[in-house]
Write a protein that holds these residues in place. Structure first.
Motif, PDB file in Angstrom:
ATOM      1  N   ALA A 126      -2.494   3.602 -18.348  1.00 49.99           N
ATOM      2  CA  ALA A 126      -2.899   2.331 -18.408  1.00 49.99           C
ATOM      3  C   ALA A 126      -3.008   2.194 -16.696  1.00 49.99           C
ATOM      4  CB  ALA A 126      -2.009   1.370 -18.852  1.00 49.99           C
ATOM      5  N   LEU A 127      -2.207   2.489 -16.045  1.00 52.30           N
ATOM      6  CA  LEU A 127      -2.320   2.377 -14.425  1.00 52.30           C
ATOM      7  C   LEU A 127      -3.384   3.128 -13.907  1.00 52.30           C
ATOM      8  CD1 LEU A 127       1.510   2.846 -13.287  1.00 52.30           C
ATOM      9  CD2 LEU A 127       0.042   0.627 -13.093  1.00 52.30           C
ATOM     10  N   LEU A 128      -3.858   4.257 -14.435  1.00 51.85           N
ATOM     11  CA  LEU A 128      -4.775   4.956 -13.959  1.00 51.85           C
ATOM     12  C   LEU A 128      -6.333   4.476 -14.230  1.00 51.85           C
ATOM     13  CD1 LEU A 128      -5.592   7.770 -12.556  1.00 51.85           C
ATOM     14  CD2 LEU A 128      -5.371   8.819 -14.851  1.00 51.85           C
ATOM     15  N   ALA A 129      -6.101   3.808 -15.469  1.00 50.10           N
ATOM     16  CA  ALA A 129      -7.481   3.107 -15.889  1.00 50.10           C
ATOM     17  C   ALA A 129      -7.551   1.869 -15.032  1.00 50.10           C
ATOM     18  CB  ALA A 129      -7.280   2.799 -17.458  1.00 50.10           C
ATOM     19  N   GLY A 133      -9.675   5.556 -12.485  1.00 47.71           N
ATOM     20  CA  GLY A 133      -9.184   6.751 -12.669  1.00 47.71           C
ATOM     21  C   GLY A 133      -8.926   7.406 -11.382  1.00 47.71           C
ATOM     22  N   ARG A 134      -8.408   6.848 -10.432  1.00 49.97           N
ATOM     23  CA  ARG A 134      -8.085   7.266  -9.150  1.00 49.97           C
ATOM     24  C   ARG A 134      -6.536   7.448  -9.075  1.00 49.97           C
ATOM     25  NH1 ARG A 134     -12.335   3.581  -7.877  1.00 49.97           N
ATOM     26  NH2 ARG A 134     -14.080   4.497  -7.292  1.00 49.97           N
ATOM     27  N   MET A 135      -5.995   8.550  -9.171  1.00 46.90           N
ATOM     28  CA  MET A 135      -4.417   8.795  -8.865  1.00 46.90           C
ATOM     29  C   MET A 135      -3.996   8.369  -7.623  1.00 46.90           C
ATOM     30  SD  MET A 135      -2.219   9.828 -10.713  1.00 46.90           S
ATOM     31  CE  MET A 135      -0.575   9.393 -10.370  1.00 46.90           C
ATOM     32  N   SER A 136      -5.018   8.293  -6.685  1.00 47.38           N
ATOM     33  CA  SER A 136      -4.340   7.784  -5.182  1.00 47.38           C
ATOM     34  C   SER A 136      -3.983   6.272  -5.449  1.00 47.38           C
ATOM     35  CB  SER A 136      -5.373   8.052  -4.137  1.00 47.38           C
ATOM     36  OG  SER A 136      -6.801   7.208  -4.515  1.00 47.38           O
ATOM     37  N   GLY A 137      -4.755   5.455  -6.051  1.00 46.27           N
ATOM     38  CA  GLY A 137      -4.609   4.032  -6.409  1.00 46.27           C
ATOM     39  C   GLY A 137      -3.047   4.055  -6.904  1.00 46.27           C
ATOM     40  N   VAL A 138      -2.801   4.819  -8.048  1.00 46.57           N
ATOM     41  CA  VAL A 138      -1.514   4.666  -8.708  1.00 46.57           C
ATOM     42  C   VAL A 138      -0.505   5.136  -7.940  1.00 46.57           C
ATOM     43  CG1 VAL A 138       0.105   5.677 -10.604  1.00 46.57           C
ATOM     44  CG2 VAL A 138      -2.531   5.234 -11.008  1.00 46.57           C
TER      45      VAL A 138
END
Length: 160
Positions: A126-129, A133-138
């Protein structure tokens, strides 16, 4: 003129030229300069610090939920489960200790380990969505929470 907000640019670059290191703000870690060129600084940790701050040897047996769920199984050598709120609290407390223990450090490095084994649990997905889709944002979400918590520690540490 743009002013780089960081006191140094951490990189795996080493030179014997202190002046050049200072010009490129590389006077940290591998290339510490002398006082003539502003001295040097270093961070608590250099890179890949998740496992140093929250060691699997200490936490995995009692709290496997702190680590990535991959194909339905928790893995001790994978990344952290960044959606786990309890893990975040424990990580922050351990990061405070890690930072203070590194006497003289002006910063702390909070960075994922050197693998692509990111968590696949529903909250992490859910965080990734949310981050498109950017893992850097998570990771930035996590690092910002840690930074905010450690800001007061840094002020106390730098100005006792």
């Amino acid at each position: 003129m743009y002013h780089w907000p960081l006191i140094h640019l951490p990189a795996q670059w080493k030179t014997g030229d202190a002046e050049l290191a200072a010009i490129f703000r590389m006077n940290s870690g591998l290339t510490l300069t002398n006082a003539k060129y502003g001295g040097g600084d270093y961070s608590a940790g250099f890179t890949h610090t998740f496992h140093r701050i929250l060691p699997q040897s200490k936490y995995f047996k009692t709290n496997p939920e702190y680590y990535s769920l991959i194909n339905g199984k928790r893995h001790p050598r994978a990344q952290l489960c960044l959606s786990n709120k309890e893990m975040r609290k424990v990580f922050i407390e351990e990061a405070k200790k890690y930072y203070v223990k590194a006497k003289g450090a002006l910063a702390i490095t909070v960075a994922h380990d050197d693998n692509g084994l990111f968590c696949e649990c529903k909250p992490c997905k859910a965080l990734l969505a949310r981050e498109k889709g950017r893992m850097s944002g998570v990771e930035i979400d996590f690092v910002n929470e840690v930074a905010e918590a450690l800001e007061k520690v840094n002020e106390q540490y730098q100005n006792p």
